[in-house]
Scaffold this motif. Structure first.
Motif: not given
Length: 557
Positions: A414-419, A422-424, A430-431, A470-471
């Motif tokens: 979820k946190i990866t999707d939320e951020l 911002v990364a883009i 951000l994977l 990468d997460v």
């Protein structure tokens, strides 16, 4: 004075004042008695003055006075020729001996407890009453042998031996009782008490056994070993002064020991009869004097050094207390200031967002980047304030944790999707990937874990100018551990920075080249939170410009 009416002892001829005959005295009489008595008196006087006339020093000085009287009486008995004077001196022996015994007991008690005991003082007085009242009676001195110029001890002497025996038993029992309480007492105090009790026991024991043995075997020269007990007592006191600073005296023990050596060796010159012995004694005295001077100077230097170290230690302790107080005040200030800043920053972010979205009317296109900068800056400031608040809570011990069971894989995704957006915007990929064979669930504070994960991912985005982040969530079913790894292609870290990156205000040397807004608190807060939740967090890097890897691990349930 006319002594013609005195009956003279048949074994001596008065040569001094018509009263004394030094020829009948054993050759070691003066050497065995006088040096020890004088030395005890001098060291007790010195302790009395240097210890500011404390109770224990007064008792010590009183013992030296009574002992000096006892020794004087013993010498008086050996060299006196009038039978009446010998009889008088003999009758006093029992009183002086009993006084020494009971005073040693009181001395031992006061040394340990630093005060007197009413019951002990009363018991001491009651024990002495029979001796005082029966002193002039035949129960004390039952007769007199004119041929050997000696008194005959009466039944009261058995009472003296009883007093000495009870004194020894009391000292031993009291010491054993203190030893059983050693876990509650400071170890060095127990050592002092044991050493002193042994010395006190030997003091009384030597006097008692030498007298009993002399009376049974009629070898009164054995009394010359009686003062050995006092010598042990004096030596022990001197050792306690030097080793443990007893009586609050620092240098006196070393000076006393040196003076004792001078006095004892020097007194040999007066009892030595052959020239060779006197020469050897003189050379020994000279060597002892030089060695003693060097010893006292060395001890004095050591004491001065120790006092300086102690003073520095006390100053350091005070400075440490002051620093802790300043740190506490700093934390309070940061906490108050942070709370005051957080509300207006939230308002700034809200109004900037509303202006950008056109809530108050359409904004010019040129104003949009400005509003975005305002929102981004206020977001950074709010994040910094939150970090300061967290540090303040952690150091004050006020950070609260609400533990529950949840899937760390789901939260990381979820946190990866939320951020990701911002990364883009920063041109980064951000994977998210997972390799979970177990439940992926942990027992922790979900809000704190999310904060840590966001902090780690945001930290990687700050220090990754280009490339990807990468997460990865993976677990180890055998060890029952689940790990979240954040791997970036950023500026990396050297070995030194990797070891300190979780400390307060620590940043990589090349961090400012990429991000000048970091405070060096985010990773510190993250580690403190993870530690409290029984997790593990660590960092890895292959070196500068080779990316970084941050790992967050928890027990899997």
């Amino acid at each position: 004075m006319n002594f013609e009416n005195f009956q003279m002892c048949t074994d001596s001829i008065p040569t001094i004042l018509g009263l004394f005959d030094l020829s009948v005295a054993p050759s070691l009489l003066f050497y065995a008695y006088i040096p020890i008595a004088v030395f005890l008196f001098l060291i007790s006087l010195y302790v009395l003055i240097k210890d500011n006339y404390s109770l224990i020093s007064k008792v010590s000085f009183s013992i030296s006075i009574v002992y000096l009287l006892y020794i004087s009486d013993e010498i008086f008995l050996w060299i006196s020729t009038p039978a009446e004077l010998v009889y008088f001196g003999w009758s006093l022996l029992i009183l002086l001996r009993s006084l020494i015994a009971v005073m040693i007991v009181n001395f031992m008690y006061i040394f340990i407890h630093k005060h007197t005991h009413l019951l002990l003082s009363v018991a001491t007085a009651i024990i002495l009453l029979p001796i005082i009242f029966l002193l002039p009676t035949s129960l004390n001195v039952s007769g007199f042998d004119i041929d050997y110029c000696e008194g005959i001890n009466g039944l009261l002497w058995n009472y003296l031996y009883f007093i000495e025996f009870v004194s020894i038993v009391f000292i031993i029992a009291h010491t054993i009782n203190r030893f059983t309480q050693s876990k509650k007492l400071v170890n060095q105090y127990i050592k002092q008490e044991i050493l002193l009790s042994i010395a006190c026991v030997f003091l009384i024991l030597f006097f008692s056994l030498s007298t009993i043995y002399g009376n049974l075997t009629l070898t009164y020269d054995i009394n010359l070993i009686g003062p050995v007990g006092m010598l042990i007592f004096i030596t022990t006191l001197s050792y306690l002064i030097v080793k443990y600073k007893a009586f609050n005296i620092k240098l006196a023990g070393a000076q006393a020991l040196v003076f004792a050596l001078w006095f004892l060796v020097g007194s040999l010159l007066f009892v030595a009869k052959s020239p060779t012995t006197r020469v050897i004694s003189g050379i020994t005295l000279l060597i002892t004097s030089v060695a003693g001077y060097l010893l006292v100077r060395s001890v004095k230097h050591e004491i001065q050094q120790r006092e300086k170290i102690q003073e520095l230690a006390e100053n350091l302790a005070q400075a440490n207390i002051h620093l802790k107080e300043l740190d506490r005040m700093k934390s309070e200030f940061v906490s108050i200031a942070s709370h005051q800043l957080r509300s207006p920053l939230t308002s700034i972010r809200g109004y900037a967002s509303m202006l950008k979205e056109g809530t108050y009317g359409k904004m010019p296109q040129t104003a949009i980047p400005v509003l975005e900068n305002i929102a981004e800056s206020s977001h950074f400031m709010a994040q910094s304030v939150e970090d300061y608040l967290n540090v303040s809570r952690i150091e004050a011990g006020n950070m609260k944790y609400e533990l529950s069971d949840f899937s760390i894989k789901e939260q990381a995704e979820k946190i990866t999707d939320e951020l990701r957006q911002v990364a883009i915007k920063k041109g980064l990929a951000l994977l998210f990937r997972s390799d979970i064979s177990g439940s992926g669930r942990i027992h922790a504070d979900i809000g704190k874990v999310r904060q840590v994960l966001m902090n780690l991912i945001d930290n990687s985005m700050k220090y990754t100018p280009k490339g990807s982040i990468d997460v990865l969530v993976h677990d180890d079913p055998k060890k029952k551990r689940v790990t979240v790894s954040i791997v970036d292609t950023g500026i990396g870290m050297d070995t030194h920075t990797v070891g300190e990156v979780f400390e307060k205000f620590v940043r990589a040397k090349n961090a400012n080249c990429v991000n000048v807004t970091g405070t060096g608190l985010g990773l510190y807060v993250a580690k403190k939170m993870v530690d409290e939740m029984k997790g593990v967090i660590w960092a890895e890097s292959d070196g500068p410009n080779k990316g970084s890897r941050f790992h967050l691990e928890f027990p899997e349930i």
